[in-house]
Design an enzyme around this catalytic site. Structure first.
Site: not given
Length: 68
Positions: A1-3, A41
């Site tokens: 889940m990259p931010y 995100f």
């Protein structure tokens, strides 16, 4: 889940430019890291010019000095 958090100075970045940044960063993470766009995100923060510095100077002063 990259931010990914992108910070830019508050100088008229348009909604279309922001959408291009979000799309481009997402596409890059998909291409390079094989990440899912559904869990990627991207947040864009606009920072007031007086709260940004470069090389030990407020950005407006840095720009004046660079302009000569």
């Amino acid at each position: 889940m990259p931010y990914v958090n992108i910070k830019v100075t508050r100088e008229g970045v348009t909604p279309d430019q922001k959408a291009d940044l979000i799309r481009g960063v997402t596409d890059l993470l998909v291409k390079v890291l094989d990440k899912s766009p559904a869990t990627t995100f991207v947040v864009i923060d606009e920072v007031a010019l007086e709260n940004w510095g470069i090389g030990g100077l407020p950005v407006d002063q840095h720009r004046r000095d660079a302009a000569g």
